[in-house]
Design a protein around this motif. Structure first.
Motif, mmCIF file in Angstrom:
data_model
loop_
_atom_site.group_PDB
_atom_site.id
_atom_site.type_symbol
_atom_site.label_atom_id
_atom_site.label_comp_id
_atom_site.label_asym_id
_atom_site.label_seq_id
_atom_site.Cartn_x
_atom_site.Cartn_y
_atom_site.Cartn_z
ATOM 1 N N UNK A 117 52.284 -38.290 -64.830
ATOM 2 C CA UNK A 117 51.592 -38.079 -63.568
ATOM 3 C C UNK A 117 50.931 -36.715 -63.647
ATOM 4 N N UNK A 118 49.634 -36.697 -63.859
ATOM 5 C CA UNK A 118 48.912 -35.434 -64.018
ATOM 6 C C UNK A 118 48.824 -34.678 -62.698
ATOM 7 N N UNK A 119 48.574 -35.401 -61.621
ATOM 8 C CA UNK A 119 48.454 -34.784 -60.313
ATOM 9 C C UNK A 119 48.989 -35.754 -59.271
ATOM 10 N N UNK A 120 49.533 -35.197 -58.216
ATOM 11 C CA UNK A 120 50.009 -36.022 -57.105
ATOM 12 C C UNK A 120 49.628 -35.337 -55.802
ATOM 13 N N UNK A 121 48.914 -36.066 -54.969
ATOM 14 C CA UNK A 121 48.476 -35.540 -53.682
ATOM 15 C C UNK A 121 49.188 -36.319 -52.592
ATOM 16 N N UNK A 122 49.819 -35.607 -51.659
ATOM 17 C CA UNK A 122 50.533 -36.250 -50.562
ATOM 18 C C UNK A 122 49.961 -35.820 -49.231
ATOM 19 N N UNK A 123 49.889 -36.759 -48.303
ATOM 20 C CA UNK A 123 49.493 -36.474 -46.934
ATOM 21 C C UNK A 123 50.492 -37.175 -46.020
ATOM 22 N N UNK A 124 51.506 -36.455 -45.547
ATOM 23 C CA UNK A 124 52.541 -37.081 -44.709
ATOM 24 C C UNK A 124 51.944 -37.804 -43.512
ATOM 25 N N UNK A 125 52.422 -39.012 -43.282
ATOM 26 C CA UNK A 125 51.933 -39.816 -42.170
ATOM 27 C C UNK A 125 50.745 -40.692 -42.512
ATOM 28 N N UNK A 126 50.116 -40.447 -43.667
ATOM 29 C CA UNK A 126 48.990 -41.260 -44.118
ATOM 30 C C UNK A 126 49.507 -42.464 -44.893
ATOM 31 N N UNK A 127 48.716 -43.504 -44.946
ATOM 32 C CA UNK A 127 48.935 -44.604 -45.885
ATOM 33 C C UNK A 127 47.597 -44.875 -46.551
ATOM 34 N N UNK A 128 47.519 -44.547 -47.838
ATOM 35 C CA UNK A 128 46.256 -44.659 -48.563
ATOM 36 C C UNK A 128 46.012 -46.102 -48.983
ATOM 37 N N UNK A 129 44.778 -46.577 -48.727
ATOM 38 C CA UNK A 129 44.400 -47.943 -49.070
ATOM 39 C C UNK A 129 43.381 -48.012 -50.209
ATOM 40 N N UNK A 130 42.644 -46.927 -50.461
ATOM 41 C CA UNK A 130 41.545 -47.033 -51.424
ATOM 42 C C UNK A 130 41.256 -45.688 -52.074
ATOM 43 N N UNK A 131 40.842 -45.740 -53.346
ATOM 44 C CA UNK A 131 40.391 -44.559 -54.084
ATOM 45 C C UNK A 131 39.107 -44.907 -54.828
ATOM 46 N N UNK A 132 38.265 -43.893 -55.049
ATOM 47 C CA UNK A 132 37.016 -44.088 -55.801
ATOM 48 C C UNK A 132 36.618 -42.761 -56.424
ATOM 49 N N UNK A 133 36.052 -42.826 -57.639
ATOM 50 C CA UNK A 133 35.638 -41.636 -58.384
ATOM 51 C C UNK A 133 34.126 -41.439 -58.323
ATOM 52 N N UNK A 134 33.730 -40.193 -58.429
ATOM 53 C CA UNK A 134 32.354 -39.862 -58.764
ATOM 54 C C UNK A 134 32.375 -38.639 -59.676
ATOM 55 N N UNK A 135 31.273 -38.438 -60.397
ATOM 56 C CA UNK A 135 31.128 -37.255 -61.245
ATOM 57 C C UNK A 135 29.895 -36.504 -60.770
ATOM 58 N N UNK A 136 30.093 -35.283 -60.319
ATOM 59 C CA UNK A 136 29.003 -34.478 -59.786
ATOM 60 C C UNK A 136 28.468 -33.529 -60.853
ATOM 61 N N UNK A 137 27.154 -33.354 -60.878
ATOM 62 C CA UNK A 137 26.514 -32.382 -61.755
ATOM 63 C C UNK A 137 26.205 -31.146 -60.927
ATOM 64 N N UNK A 138 26.918 -30.068 -61.193
ATOM 65 C CA UNK A 138 26.773 -28.833 -60.422
ATOM 66 C C UNK A 138 26.026 -27.816 -61.272
ATOM 67 N N UNK A 139 25.055 -27.163 -60.691
ATOM 68 C CA UNK A 139 24.246 -26.165 -61.391
ATOM 69 C C UNK A 139 24.639 -24.776 -60.912
ATOM 70 N N UNK A 140 24.958 -23.885 -61.849
ATOM 71 C CA UNK A 140 25.333 -22.522 -61.499
ATOM 72 C C UNK A 140 24.081 -21.720 -61.159
ATOM 73 N N UNK A 141 24.304 -20.490 -60.710
ATOM 74 C CA UNK A 141 23.180 -19.659 -60.283
ATOM 75 C C UNK A 141 22.267 -19.271 -61.436
ATOM 76 N N UNK A 142 22.763 -19.345 -62.644
ATOM 77 C CA UNK A 142 21.919 -19.015 -63.798
ATOM 78 C C UNK A 142 21.445 -20.269 -64.539
ATOM 79 N N UNK A 143 21.656 -21.436 -63.911
ATOM 80 C CA UNK A 143 21.106 -22.656 -64.475
ATOM 81 C C UNK A 143 22.031 -23.451 -65.360
ATOM 82 N N UNK A 144 23.272 -23.004 -65.578
ATOM 83 C CA UNK A 144 24.208 -23.798 -66.365
ATOM 84 C C UNK A 144 24.622 -25.048 -65.587
ATOM 85 N N UNK A 145 24.733 -26.162 -66.279
ATOM 86 C CA UNK A 145 25.157 -27.407 -65.649
ATOM 87 C C UNK A 145 26.609 -27.702 -66.004
ATOM 88 N N UNK A 146 27.385 -28.072 -64.980
ATOM 89 C CA UNK A 146 28.779 -28.428 -65.154
ATOM 90 C C UNK A 146 29.026 -29.781 -64.513
#
Length: 646
Positions: free
Chosen positions: A330-359
């Motif tokens: 288990x790499x990561x575990x996120x808990x929200x007491x009182x919640x019941x999670x029904x769905x998850x979905x991924x995206x990959x964002x392309x973030x550009x730094x102030x000097x133009x590097x892309x991450x």
């Protein structure tokens, strides 16, 4: 702010003095400093500096050869840092702050642990657990590189140029020597390169022992054999932690029932072996919890062409887990007491730094009972955005396949909303905006953008049938009703049949479930759409029927593996039904043909929990990664089952 000056350093230094060489503490925070503003020749005059605060600036990296031999405390929070290797120039560093640097990940925490032998705290937290993990990783990687060297020597041409041979060894070692979860591959590849270069340079005679083995006595004494990943955290965020999962023992090898043979060149039966069975969503971490229902899972998108994802996100109860399928960690575990999670979905964002590097960032969206979307920056390690999307529970969500920030949410309030989550700022904050509201006559259960035109139309499987909306953003109406309702009874336009499974097999063929008892329907989007005319209710053009369980129970979600031409679905007995539909796609059978049997069924392998076999469970969701190396099944008994193709 321009380059630093001696006058500024004296003004901000402590104790008060007129000589740079006597300053012990220096506060350069909040000056909007860029990396080029840090003059190494000027900073090198701070011979006695022990504490330096560079927080709240715009630094992307620290210059090399700064020359601060006595620096013990360094604050670099809330910058744009993307590389930590230059920190190796501060070997006396004991405390380090790196929060709020959006391009740094857990891999960078491991790197600084390796590079800084006296480091005791990072982001205000004890480093002992990370120290232990780095030691274990380093030892295993060293052993594997040494073994790879011996294998390399047996295949090497004695006449080959020595320099070329060393370069070939390093390159192949970085490519082939793997260990640990995929989320730590950046660190492990970095270490493999260092180890292999050193080994090649010495002719295979020695490898320098890791600096982590030379930690200070205080840090070393605190190291624990079971490591927990140190992750950054913002106020009021629930952290994602690396924790050991409860494993269930498999009593017998899984049975695989072969039900059909394709003599026309179709895919042969898959060889899938049960690998891990995890109880990672337990309430209060109780090993007795075999009741929490698990609902949704999704594999992390691959970052590079040709790579394979082995990281899967799962949700159920009050937890979202990110799992390395190979290691069963288990790499990561996120808990929200009182919640019941029904769905998850991924995206990959392309973030550009102030000097133009892309991450590239992987962001995980999770939602459920409370109608709230939580955006989890998994690698940085915390919830970085909350969108209060609906007043009722969110049944499912999915990202647009073409716009990385566009997210559809479907709720029990009978609405589907298209959101633009936006790009996060340097504080990880999202500013989401609402783009469209789609009204449904019944509760939407599954969403699928139309594969051939995902920016134009959205399909939804609902309690009352299968519906379609126009989602083109160049249209003036921002609130829309269902444009077309699809029905599945031949020669009938009667609606009202629940569709609780929906996914595209390829750009044209849709697999849907729920409209007919004991079957999964394959139908053509293009042929159905062409025959629509001006009607609002349209019979689908059915290509084939697939035989499935005859249960009357609902909400078993199907999935597809388009690259392999597969349809997957669980059942009420814990089985996984697998259909190879490649031949059906090439040549649909006659409409009068009986439903096609599954290619194979993976039988429930009866894992042991609390000394007893879990003999019967419902598999609510089955998902495979694109390369079909891993298959994950979620149950209503708090069990995540992972299968692997050898």
């Amino acid at each position: 702010m321009g380059p630093l000056t001696a006058r500024l350093l004296i003004q901000r230094g402590r104790p008060k003095t007129d000589r740079l060489g006597r300053i012990r503490s220096l506060d350069l925070s909040g000056l909007k400093l860029l990396s080029e503003h840090l003059d190494p020749s000027l900073l090198a005059r701070l011979k006695q500096l022990q504490e330096l605060d560079l927080s709240d600036n715009l630094l992307e990296t620290l210059p090399p050869n700064v020359g601060l031999p006595h620096l013990r405390i360094l604050h670099c929070a809330n910058n744009q840092l993307w590389d930590v290797t230059t920190l190796a120039q501060f070997p006396e560093l004991e405390e380090l702050s790196l929060e709020g640097n959006p391009f740094l990940t857990v891999n960078d925490n491991l790197k600084v642990s390796f590079l800084l032998p006296k480091l005791r705290k990072i982001n205000g937290k004890d480093m002992s657990a990370t120290c232990s993990q780095v030691e274990n990783l380093n030892q295993e990687l060293t052993n594997r590189v040494r073994a790879y060297w011996q294998k390399f020597l047996t295949t090497r041409d004695p006449e080959e140029d020595a320099e070329k041979a060393r370069a070939d060894f390093v390159r192949s070692a970085v490519r082939d020597v793997c260990y640990g979860p995929e989320s730590l591959s950046e660190f492990t590849q970095w270490r493999v390169r260092m180890i292999s270069e050193e080994l090649a340079a010495s002719g295979g005679t020695q490898v320098h022992e890791a600096d982590v083995s030379k930690k200070s006595p205080q840090a070393t004494a605190a190291c624990k054999p079971r490591a927990r990943m140190m992750t950054s955290k913002q106020p009021d965020d629930v952290p994602l932690n690396l924790s050991s999962s409860k494993r269930l023992r498999v009593s017998l090898p899984a049975k695989m029932e072969d039900l059909s043979v394709d003599s026309d060149g179709g895919q042969a039966s898959l060889q899938l072996e049960p690998l891990h069975f995890l109880q990672c969503h337990s309430r209060n971490n109780s090993p007795k919890d075999l009741e929490t229902q698990l609902w949704s899972c999704a594999f992390e998108p691959v970052r590079e062409e040709g790579s394979t994802s082995q990281t899967v996100a799962t949700c159920g109860g009050e937890a979202v887990c990110v799992i390395d399928c190979q290691m069963g960690i288990i790499l990561h575990k996120y808990k929200s007491p009182g919640e019941e999670f029904f769905s998850v979905a991924w995206t990959v964002l392309t973030v550009v730094t102030q000097t133009g590097h892309k991450k590239r960032w992987s962001v995980l969206a999770a939602a459920g009972l409370r109608g709230v979307i939580r955006l989890l920056h998994v690698r940085a390690g915390f919830c970085c955005g909350v969108i209060r999307a609906h007043k009722k529970a969110i049944a499912t969500l999915c990202f647009s396949p073409t716009y990385e920030t566009h997210l559809f949410t479907a709720s029990y309030d009978k609405r589907i909303i298209l959101w633009d989550i936006g790009m996060p700022n340097h504080d990880y904050e999202f500013q989401a905006s609402q783009l469209l509201i789609l009204d449904s006559a019944s509760i939407p259960l599954r969403l699928s953008p139309v594969a051939s035109c995902p920016d134009a139309y959205l399909l939804a499987g609902c309690e009352g049938g299968c519906c379609c909306w126009d989602v083109r953003l160049d249209q003036p109406q921002k609130r829309r009703v269902c444009e077309v309702e699809f029905v599945f009874s031949e020669g009938s336009e009667t609606s009202g049949q629940r569709v609780d499974g929906l996914a595209f097999v390829n750009e044209d063929v849709v697999a849907s479930k729920g409209s007919g008892l004991g079957t999964i329907c394959l139908w053509s989007w293009s042929q159905t759409w062409v025959g629509r005319g001006s009607r609002s209710t349209v019979p689908v053009v059915i290509l084939a029927q697939l035989q499935w369980s005859s249960t009357e129970l609902a909400y078993f979600s199907l999935s597809t593996c388009p690259d392999k031409g597969l349809v997957l679905c669980g059942d009420e007995e814990g089985n996984v039904w697998i259909y190879d539909v490649q031949q059906v796609l090439k040549q649909p059978p006659p409409l009068s043909a009986p439903p096609q049997a599954p290619t194979q069924i993976l039988k429930w392998p009866k894992p042991m929990a609390l000394g007893q076999a879990v003999t019967k469970t419902m598999v609510n969701t089955v998902v495979a990664n694109a390369a079909l190396t891993y298959l994950t099944a979620l149950t209503d008994s708090n069990i995540v089952a992972i299968w692997k193709r050898p």
